[in-house]
Design an enzyme around this catalytic site. Structure first.
Site, PDB file in Angstrom:
ATOM      1  N   ASP A  64      26.541  25.863  28.729  1.00 63.26           N
ATOM      2  CA  ASP A  64      26.337  26.219  30.130  1.00 63.26           C
ATOM      3  C   ASP A  64      27.551  25.731  30.904  1.00 63.26           C
ATOM      4  O   ASP A  64      28.057  24.641  30.660  1.00 63.26           O
ATOM      5  CB  ASP A  64      25.018  25.685  30.686  1.00 63.26           C
ATOM      6  CG  ASP A  64      24.917  24.177  30.690  1.00 63.26           C
ATOM      7  OD1 ASP A  64      25.164  23.556  31.745  1.00 63.26           O
ATOM      8  OD2 ASP A  64      24.562  23.605  29.637  1.00 63.26           O
ATOM      9  N   GLU A 151      16.343  19.905  39.544  1.00 66.58           N
ATOM     10  CA  GLU A 151      16.658  18.493  39.296  1.00 66.58           C
ATOM     11  C   GLU A 151      16.911  17.822  40.634  1.00 66.58           C
ATOM     12  O   GLU A 151      17.207  18.476  41.628  1.00 66.58           O
ATOM     13  CB  GLU A 151      17.875  18.364  38.383  1.00 66.58           C
ATOM     14  CG  GLU A 151      19.123  19.058  38.904  1.00 66.58           C
ATOM     15  CD  GLU A 151      20.281  18.994  37.923  1.00 66.58           C
ATOM     16  OE1 GLU A 151      20.777  17.863  37.693  1.00 66.58           O
ATOM     17  OE2 GLU A 151      20.681  20.052  37.388  1.00 66.58           O
TER      18      GLU A 151
END
Length: 265
Positions: A64, A151
């Protein structure tokens, strides 16, 4: 449908080539693991001793990325055994990653399956952020499902932390809107502390779990997952510096089946 079939056949050929050799095995910690630098040709600038299951025991690996990875040689990345890439596209309701359009095109040209992810901002509604993501990410046949990155952040402009009920309500709004647009419900990426503090296990989604100190079965007991982010200090031929590395939960055959169900049509 014919176009999608060609895409899937091409992906299966890539997987067959990447896994055509059996890597040597070595004993590290409490069990056998694949040796770093074989197949896939991955490394780690700060290696970790995995005692409860080494990520290299998984057959399918990916990256990623965001603008901080700079120029990428996608041919070398694919040749190293990387089977997928999740690319940062957007954040909040008004920020987009300037490298996203280029990475999106380049990964496709190299025949690396790729998807886009959105970094969630707690001072914007789920609906507003969904509209921003849709505005910036093309709906393309053969793309991986979208990803919602949940997050805790250290934002100076949005220091507050909503409660679990509000977070899940707004996140589900994002998932619903984006899922309808792309025809695939987004994957949820999250971290150990955020998952635990907000009881995310009851959300209806596939999970991509960050766990850089132990296997997800230890840090997220009982939670099913599709992807495991196992390091933020990985190394891959074709990328300068560190990069996040991830493993898919199943075998190469499972990966081909997953793609047949989860690619955008």
């Amino acid at each position: 449908m014919r176009h999608l079939t060609k895409i899937l056949l091409g992906l299966m050929l890539v997987l067959a080539v990447a896994c055509s050799r059996t890597p040597p095995r070595a004993t590290v910690g409490t069990g056998p693991v694949y040796v770093s630098g074989t197949v896939p040709q991955l490394g780690d600038s700060k290696p970790h001793e995995w005692r409860n299951g080494h990520p290299y025991n998984h057959q399918v690996h990916g990256i990623d990325i965001s603008r901080w990875q700079g120029d990428i040689d996608w041919g070398r990345v694919r040749g190293a055994g990387i089977s997928f890439a999740f690319i940062k596209a957007t954040e909040g309701g008004d920020h987009s990653d300037p490298a996203f359009p280029r990475y999106w095109r380049e990964a496709a040209a190299a025949r690396v399956p790729r998807g886009a992810y959105h970094y969630y901002y707690f001072c914007r509604s789920g609906a507003e952020q969904a509209r921003w993501f849709i505005r910036n990410v093309p709906r393309e046949r053969g793309a991986l499902p979208p990803v919602l990155d949940l997050e805790w952040t250290n934002s100076r402009t949005c220091p507050g932390r909503p409660g679990p009920a509000e977070i899940k309500r707004e996140a589900n709004i994002f998932l619903d809107i984006v899922g309808r647009h792309y025809g695939q419900r987004p994957i949820i990426y999250t971290t150990v502390d955020f998952y635990r503090e907000n009881q995310l296990g009851d959300m209806r989604a596939e999970f991509w779990l960050r766990s850089v100190a132990d296997h997800p079965r230890m840090t997220y007991p009982g939670q099913r997952w599709a992807f495991w982010q196992y390091t933020g200090t990985g190394t891959v031929p074709g990328i300068k510096g560190n990069v996040d590395l991830n493993a898919f939960a199943g075998t190469t055959a499972d990966w081909a089946r997953w793609l047949s169900m989860r690619l955008t049509r």
